[in-house]
Design a protein around this motif. Structure first.
Motif, PDB file in Angstrom:
ATOM      1  N   VAL A   1     -14.121  40.772  12.887  1.00 25.51           N
ATOM      2  CA  VAL A   1     -13.077  40.727  11.865  1.00 25.51           C
ATOM      3  C   VAL A   1     -11.861  40.014  12.434  1.00 25.51           C
ATOM      4  O   VAL A   1     -11.411  40.314  13.543  1.00 25.51           O
ATOM      5  N   VAL A   2     -11.329  39.054  11.656  1.00 23.38           N
ATOM      6  CA  VAL A   2     -10.125  38.310  12.024  1.00 23.38           C
ATOM      7  C   VAL A   2      -9.068  38.600  10.970  1.00 23.38           C
ATOM      8  O   VAL A   2      -9.311  38.422   9.776  1.00 23.38           O
ATOM      9  N   MET A   3      -7.889  39.042  11.417  1.00 22.77           N
ATOM     10  CA  MET A   3      -6.812  39.390  10.486  1.00 22.77           C
ATOM     11  C   MET A   3      -5.475  38.853  10.979  1.00 22.77           C
ATOM     12  O   MET A   3      -5.277  38.644  12.174  1.00 22.77           O
ATOM     13  N   THR A   4      -4.566  38.665  10.045  1.00 18.08           N
ATOM     14  CA  THR A   4      -3.203  38.243  10.374  1.00 18.08           C
ATOM     15  C   THR A   4      -2.318  39.464  10.567  1.00 18.08           C
ATOM     16  O   THR A   4      -2.679  40.589  10.217  1.00 18.08           O
ATOM     17  N   GLY A   5      -1.126  39.210  11.074  1.00 17.75           N
ATOM     18  CA  GLY A   5      -0.181  40.293  11.268  1.00 17.75           C
ATOM     19  C   GLY A   5       0.239  40.962   9.976  1.00 17.75           C
ATOM     20  O   GLY A   5       0.590  42.146   9.955  1.00 17.75           O
ATOM     21  N   SER A   6       0.210  40.215   8.863  1.00 18.75           N
ATOM     22  CA  SER A   6       0.578  40.775   7.564  1.00 18.75           C
ATOM     23  C   SER A   6      -0.570  41.528   6.909  1.00 18.75           C
ATOM     24  O   SER A   6      -0.412  42.059   5.804  1.00 18.75           O
ATOM     25  N   GLY A   7      -1.736  41.554   7.568  1.00 21.28           N
ATOM     26  CA  GLY A   7      -2.857  42.330   7.062  1.00 21.28           C
ATOM     27  C   GLY A   7      -3.839  41.568   6.202  1.00 21.28           C
ATOM     28  O   GLY A   7      -4.726  42.175   5.594  1.00 21.28           O
ATOM     29  N   ALA A   8      -3.707  40.237   6.132  1.00 23.77           N
ATOM     30  CA  ALA A   8      -4.650  39.433   5.360  1.00 23.77           C
ATOM     31  C   ALA A   8      -5.857  39.085   6.223  1.00 23.77           C
ATOM     32  O   ALA A   8      -5.735  38.909   7.440  1.00 23.77           O
ATOM     33  N   PHE A   9      -7.003  38.953   5.600  1.00 25.11           N
ATOM     34  CA  PHE A   9      -8.221  38.615   6.321  1.00 25.11           C
ATOM     35  C   PHE A   9      -8.379  37.102   6.435  1.00 25.11           C
ATOM     36  O   PHE A   9      -8.164  36.371   5.472  1.00 25.11           O
ATOM     37  N   VAL A  10      -8.766  36.654   7.614  1.00 23.70           N
ATOM     38  CA  VAL A  10      -9.157  35.262   7.815  1.00 23.70           C
ATOM     39  C   VAL A  10     -10.668  35.140   7.709  1.00 23.70           C
ATOM     40  O   VAL A  10     -11.192  34.224   7.074  1.00 23.70           O
ATOM     41  N   GLU A  11     -11.378  36.077   8.317  1.00 25.14           N
ATOM     42  CA  GLU A  11     -12.838  36.010   8.281  1.00 25.14           C
ATOM     43  C   GLU A  11     -13.425  37.381   8.597  1.00 25.14           C
ATOM     44  O   GLU A  11     -12.874  38.136   9.406  1.00 25.14           O
ATOM     45  N   ILE A  12     -14.539  37.684   7.938  1.00 22.76           N
ATOM     46  CA  ILE A  12     -15.337  38.865   8.257  1.00 22.76           C
ATOM     47  C   ILE A  12     -16.777  38.395   8.419  1.00 22.76           C
ATOM     48  O   ILE A  12     -17.346  37.802   7.505  1.00 22.76           O
ATOM     49  N   GLN A  13     -17.334  38.639   9.599  1.00 25.51           N
ATOM     50  CA  GLN A  13     -18.724  38.298   9.873  1.00 25.51           C
ATOM     51  C   GLN A  13     -19.479  39.597  10.132  1.00 25.51           C
ATOM     52  O   GLN A  13     -19.216  40.271  11.124  1.00 25.51           O
TER      53      GLN A  13
END
Length: 226
Positions: free
Chosen positions: A176-188
């Motif tokens: 799981v890749v997420m930003t500091g604001s809590g948005a997802f970049v990618e889920i594998q």
């Protein structure tokens, strides 16, 4: 988990990141040019390369350069790293230059791609800070923090930051890749054994979010931003 900044002398940003026994050297290099597809578009590029040293694992692995080609796994991982870092970078503010992030796995015990993203962001941040200090850019192109972690179902229990033994035996493996604001970049996410349920997935994503918030706190501390 440790982050050591300034690990090498020459790169504009360099970080040794350790997740348990996984250790990755992330080096950011600034190049005052862009790929051909961005010519005359007045925007920059952030990209990544990933590799493992021959004895990063329990047995020696042949260098991909010796084979003359990268594996599909390597290509997929470095594209993931690049996408993750570009997700929090304003490429127009960066200007017509490229920041290349080289992620070299010194020792592997699971989670090398997630460690590369987490450490690669800190190296990117340091490279951008040098550009700001030199007056090469007027404002930072970094819009947010980004970090990544692995999670999985091991023996029916959600586990954070799988090591190799846990990863090899888990029923479900997820990055799981997420930003500091809590948005997802990618889920594998992949079912390695029994299929996972929506409840399993929600539990894993919640656990990953908890871990990533802690990782971003560690990034902020390493950068002196707390």
């Amino acid at each position: 988990m440790r982050i050591q900044r300034g690990y090498t002398r020459h790169a504009e940003g360099s970080v040794l990141i350790e997740f348990g026994d996984t250790r990755v050297l992330c080096a950011a290099s600034v190049d005052e040019k862009v790929p051909a597809f961005l010519k005359d578009r007045n925007r920059g590029w952030v990209t990544a390369e990933y590799g493992m040293l021959p004895r990063a694992t329990g047995t020696r692995t042949e260098r991909e350069a010796a084979r003359g080609r990268q594996s599909g796994r390597t290509q997929e991982i470095q594209r993931l790293i690049g996408r993750s870092l570009r997700a929090v970078t304003d490429l127009e503010r960066l200007g017509a230059r490229t920041i290349q992030i080289d992620c070299d796995v010194i020792q592997a015990d699971g989670g090398t791609r997630t460690a590369s993203i987490t450490g690669g962001f800190v190296a990117l941040h340091d490279a951008v800070s040098r550009l700001l200090l030199a007056g090469a850019i007027a404002e930072s192109p970094i819009l947010d923090y980004v970090a990544a972690v692995s999670v999985g179902m091991h023996g029916g229990v959600p586990v954070l930051d799988l090591d190799y033994a846990e990863d090899a035996a888990c029923d479900t493996d997820m990055n799981v890749v997420m930003t500091g604001s809590g948005a997802f970049v990618e889920i594998q996410g992949t079912a390695e054994g029994r299929p996972f349920t929506r409840g399993d997935m929600n539990a894993l994503v919640d656990l990953a979010e908890h871990g990533i918030r802690e990782l971003i706190g560690r990034q902020r501390a390493a950068l002196g931003a707390v």
